[in-house]
Design a protein around this motif. Structure first.
Motif, PDB file in Angstrom:
ATOM      1  N   ASN A  71       0.804  -0.976  -0.065  1.00 17.99           N
ATOM      2  CA  ASN A  71       0.133   0.037   0.093  1.00 17.99           C
ATOM      3  C   ASN A  71       0.844   1.318  -0.042  1.00 17.99           C
ATOM      4  N   LYS A  72       2.186   0.882   0.416  1.00 16.49           N
ATOM      5  CA  LYS A  72       3.022   2.163   0.352  1.00 16.49           C
ATOM      6  C   LYS A  72       3.314   2.675  -1.001  1.00 16.49           C
ATOM      7  N   VAL A  73       3.332   1.661  -1.785  1.00 13.12           N
ATOM      8  CA  VAL A  73       3.817   1.985  -3.299  1.00 13.12           C
ATOM      9  C   VAL A  73       2.708   2.353  -4.235  1.00 13.12           C
ATOM     10  N   GLY A  74       1.522   2.307  -3.922  1.00 14.32           N
ATOM     11  CA  GLY A  74       0.509   2.806  -4.639  1.00 14.32           C
ATOM     12  C   GLY A  74      -0.745   1.750  -4.826  1.00 14.32           C
ATOM     13  N   GLY A  75      -1.810   1.929  -5.538  1.00 18.12           N
ATOM     14  CA  GLY A  75      -2.835   1.208  -5.668  1.00 18.12           C
ATOM     15  C   GLY A  75      -2.590   0.095  -6.764  1.00 18.12           C
ATOM     16  N   GLN A  76      -1.791   0.196  -7.545  1.00 20.70           N
ATOM     17  CA  GLN A  76      -1.546  -0.713  -8.635  1.00 20.70           C
ATOM     18  C   GLN A  76      -0.999  -1.971  -8.031  1.00 20.70           C
ATOM     19  N   LYS A  77      -0.130  -1.798  -7.128  1.00 16.06           N
ATOM     20  CA  LYS A  77       0.356  -2.802  -6.369  1.00 16.06           C
ATOM     21  C   LYS A  77      -0.509  -3.707  -5.321  1.00 16.06           C
ATOM     22  N   SER A  78      -1.586  -2.888  -4.856  1.00 15.40           N
ATOM     23  CA  SER A  78      -2.746  -3.253  -4.059  1.00 15.40           C
ATOM     24  C   SER A  78      -3.208  -4.451  -4.981  1.00 15.40           C
ATOM     25  N   ARG A  79      -3.513  -3.998  -6.260  1.00  7.77           N
ATOM     26  CA  ARG A  79      -4.520  -4.971  -7.077  1.00  7.77           C
ATOM     27  C   ARG A  79      -3.699  -5.817  -7.495  1.00  7.77           C
ATOM     28  N   MET A  80      -2.329  -5.799  -7.353  1.00  2.12           N
ATOM     29  CA  MET A  80      -1.482  -7.099  -7.698  1.00  2.12           C
ATOM     30  C   MET A  80      -1.619  -7.995  -6.562  1.00  2.12           C
ATOM     31  N   LEU A  81      -1.577  -7.364  -5.491  1.00  2.12           N
ATOM     32  CA  LEU A  81      -1.777  -8.299  -4.110  1.00  2.12           C
ATOM     33  C   LEU A  81      -3.010  -8.863  -4.289  1.00  2.12           C
ATOM     34  N   LEU A  82      -4.203  -8.365  -4.628  1.00  2.21           N
ATOM     35  CA  LEU A  82      -5.331  -9.221  -4.960  1.00  2.21           C
ATOM     36  C   LEU A  82      -5.656 -10.085  -5.657  1.00  2.21           C
ATOM     37  N   THR A  83      -4.729 -10.135  -6.572  1.00  2.00           N
ATOM     38  CA  THR A  83      -4.530 -10.946  -7.834  1.00  2.00           C
ATOM     39  C   THR A  83      -3.745 -12.307  -7.187  1.00  2.00           C
ATOM     40  N   LEU A  84      -2.852 -11.976  -6.767  1.00  2.00           N
ATOM     41  CA  LEU A  84      -1.943 -12.897  -5.882  1.00  2.00           C
ATOM     42  C   LEU A  84      -2.678 -13.789  -5.073  1.00  2.00           C
ATOM     43  N   VAL A  85      -3.617 -12.952  -4.125  1.00  3.96           N
ATOM     44  CA  VAL A  85      -4.344 -13.878  -3.120  1.00  3.96           C
ATOM     45  C   VAL A  85      -5.473 -14.610  -3.884  1.00  3.96           C
ATOM     46  N   GLY A  86      -5.957 -14.290  -5.169  1.00  5.11           N
ATOM     47  CA  GLY A  86      -6.996 -15.004  -5.880  1.00  5.11           C
ATOM     48  C   GLY A  86      -6.259 -16.216  -6.463  1.00  5.11           C
ATOM     49  N   VAL A  87      -5.292 -16.139  -6.618  1.00  2.80           N
ATOM     50  CA  VAL A  87      -4.453 -17.106  -7.370  1.00  2.80           C
ATOM     51  C   VAL A  87      -4.242 -18.313  -6.427  1.00  2.80           C
ATOM     52  N   THR A  88      -3.771 -17.660  -4.835  1.00  5.75           N
ATOM     53  CA  THR A  88      -3.320 -18.547  -4.093  1.00  5.75           C
ATOM     54  C   THR A  88      -4.666 -19.483  -3.664  1.00  5.75           C
ATOM     55  N   PHE A  89      -5.805 -18.676  -3.473  1.00  8.02           N
ATOM     56  CA  PHE A  89      -7.294 -19.228  -3.161  1.00  8.02           C
ATOM     57  C   PHE A  89      -7.748 -20.375  -4.076  1.00  8.02           C
ATOM     58  N   ALA A  90      -7.297 -20.048  -5.576  1.00  2.00           N
ATOM     59  CA  ALA A  90      -7.838 -20.892  -6.469  1.00  2.00           C
ATOM     60  C   ALA A  90      -6.952 -22.189  -6.274  1.00  2.00           C
ATOM     61  N   VAL A  91      -5.762 -22.174  -6.108  1.00  2.00           N
ATOM     62  CA  VAL A  91      -4.807 -23.113  -5.983  1.00  2.00           C
ATOM     63  C   VAL A  91      -5.267 -24.054  -4.848  1.00  2.00           C
ATOM     64  N   ALA A  92      -5.588 -23.401  -3.814  1.00  2.00           N
ATOM     65  CA  ALA A  92      -5.891 -24.180  -2.480  1.00  2.00           C
ATOM     66  C   ALA A  92      -7.450 -24.940  -2.879  1.00  2.00           C
ATOM     67  N   LEU A  93      -8.451 -24.335  -3.564  1.00  2.00           N
ATOM     68  CA  LEU A  93      -9.512 -24.947  -3.999  1.00  2.00           C
ATOM     69  C   LEU A  93      -9.200 -26.064  -5.141  1.00  2.00           C
ATOM     70  N   LEU A  94      -8.306 -25.895  -5.734  1.00  2.00           N
ATOM     71  CA  LEU A  94      -7.804 -26.989  -6.807  1.00  2.00           C
ATOM     72  C   LEU A  94      -7.149 -28.307  -6.103  1.00  2.00           C
ATOM     73  N   GLN A  95      -6.511 -27.971  -5.083  1.00  2.00           N
ATOM     74  CA  GLN A  95      -5.903 -29.187  -4.379  1.00  2.00           C
ATOM     75  C   GLN A  95      -6.973 -29.856  -3.494  1.00  2.00           C
ATOM     76  N   LEU A  96      -8.149 -28.893  -3.092  1.00  5.14           N
ATOM     77  CA  LEU A  96      -8.985 -29.771  -2.137  1.00  5.14           C
ATOM     78  C   LEU A  96      -9.970 -30.412  -3.066  1.00  5.14           C
ATOM     79  N   TRP A  97     -10.155 -29.950  -4.219  1.00  4.36           N
ATOM     80  CA  TRP A  97     -11.082 -30.730  -5.315  1.00  4.36           C
ATOM     81  C   TRP A  97     -10.287 -31.899  -5.983  1.00  4.36           C
ATOM     82  N   LEU A  98      -8.993 -31.790  -6.102  1.00  5.32           N
ATOM     83  CA  LEU A  98      -8.345 -32.954  -6.759  1.00  5.32           C
ATOM     84  C   LEU A  98      -8.210 -34.100  -5.530  1.00  5.32           C
ATOM     85  N   SER A  99      -7.869 -33.581  -4.450  1.00  2.00           N
ATOM     86  CA  SER A  99      -7.709 -34.507  -3.268  1.00  2.00           C
ATOM     87  C   SER A  99      -6.630 -35.311  -3.632  1.00  2.00           C
TER      88      SER A  99
END
Length: 207
Positions: A71-99
């Protein structure tokens, strides 16, 4: 010989203890594994749920600090963080789905390979960075030149990859979930030993 033994003793006695928050993911993973297996949950499902829960804790623990820094370096970086969190969440769901324990284990390898590539790229360009830093540094007595830990970090990533792949190839998920936490504890000592050996003698400990 005396100098070497004194140096090794100094290094060994300077290794910092593991912080409780760094032990918690291991305890979560092992505790949940024991509980699920005691309830007759299938080995594959118990393994994936235990590891993904530990991953989720790591993300949750580091997310506030990462958000504050970005957040100290601007909003664009914050959107990048949200994207990374979304990817991490998707990978977690994929792991649970594949088991699939194999897929979950390979997630660790992929992350470490990504980290290793970054460290290697840094090593290839670290001389340029050091050359730029040196002229700007003070020349007073006692000045310690900057020390790069890129090689140490790369070595740690390579060790994790090697151990993970060895356990995948030769052992079962039950052995993996037992050995990997012990290996991470050993890796803590190896990492700090390498860091302290990299630093000049009698120049203090790293932060």
């Amino acid at each position: 010989m005396k100098h070497t033994s004194n140096r090794l003793f100094e290094v060994c006695t300077s290794i910092p203890p593991i912080k409780p928050q760094n032990l918690l993911p291991v305890l979560i993973m092992l505790g949940l594994w024991v509980i699920l297996r005691s309830q007759a949950v299938a080995e594959d499902a118990a393994f994936v749920v235990s590891v993904v829960t530990a991953q989720a804790y790591l993300v949750w623990r580091n997310l506030p600090m990462a958000a504050a820094n970005l957040n100290k370096v601007g909003g664009q970086k914050s959107r990048m963080l949200l994207t990374l969190v979304g990817v991490t969440f998707a990978v977690a769901l994929l792991q649970l789905w594949l088991s699939s324990p194999l897929f979950t284990q390979r997630v660790l390898t992929v992350l470490c390979v990504f980290f290793l590539v970054i460290m290697v790229l840094g090593i290839l360009h670290e001389r340029d960075v050091m050359d730029r830093l040196s002229p700007a540094m003070p020349l007073e007595a006692g000045y310690t030149p900057p020390v790069s830990l890129l090689r140490v970090n790369a070595m740690m990533a390579a060790l994790i990859i090697a151990m993970n792949e060895w356990l995948i190839f030769y052992e079962s998920p039950a052995v993996w979930i037992t050995v990997m936490p012990v290996f991470m504890l050993v890796l803590h000592g190896v990492y700090w030993t390498a860091v302290l050996m990299t630093l000049p003698a009698n120049k203090g400990e790293p932060a």
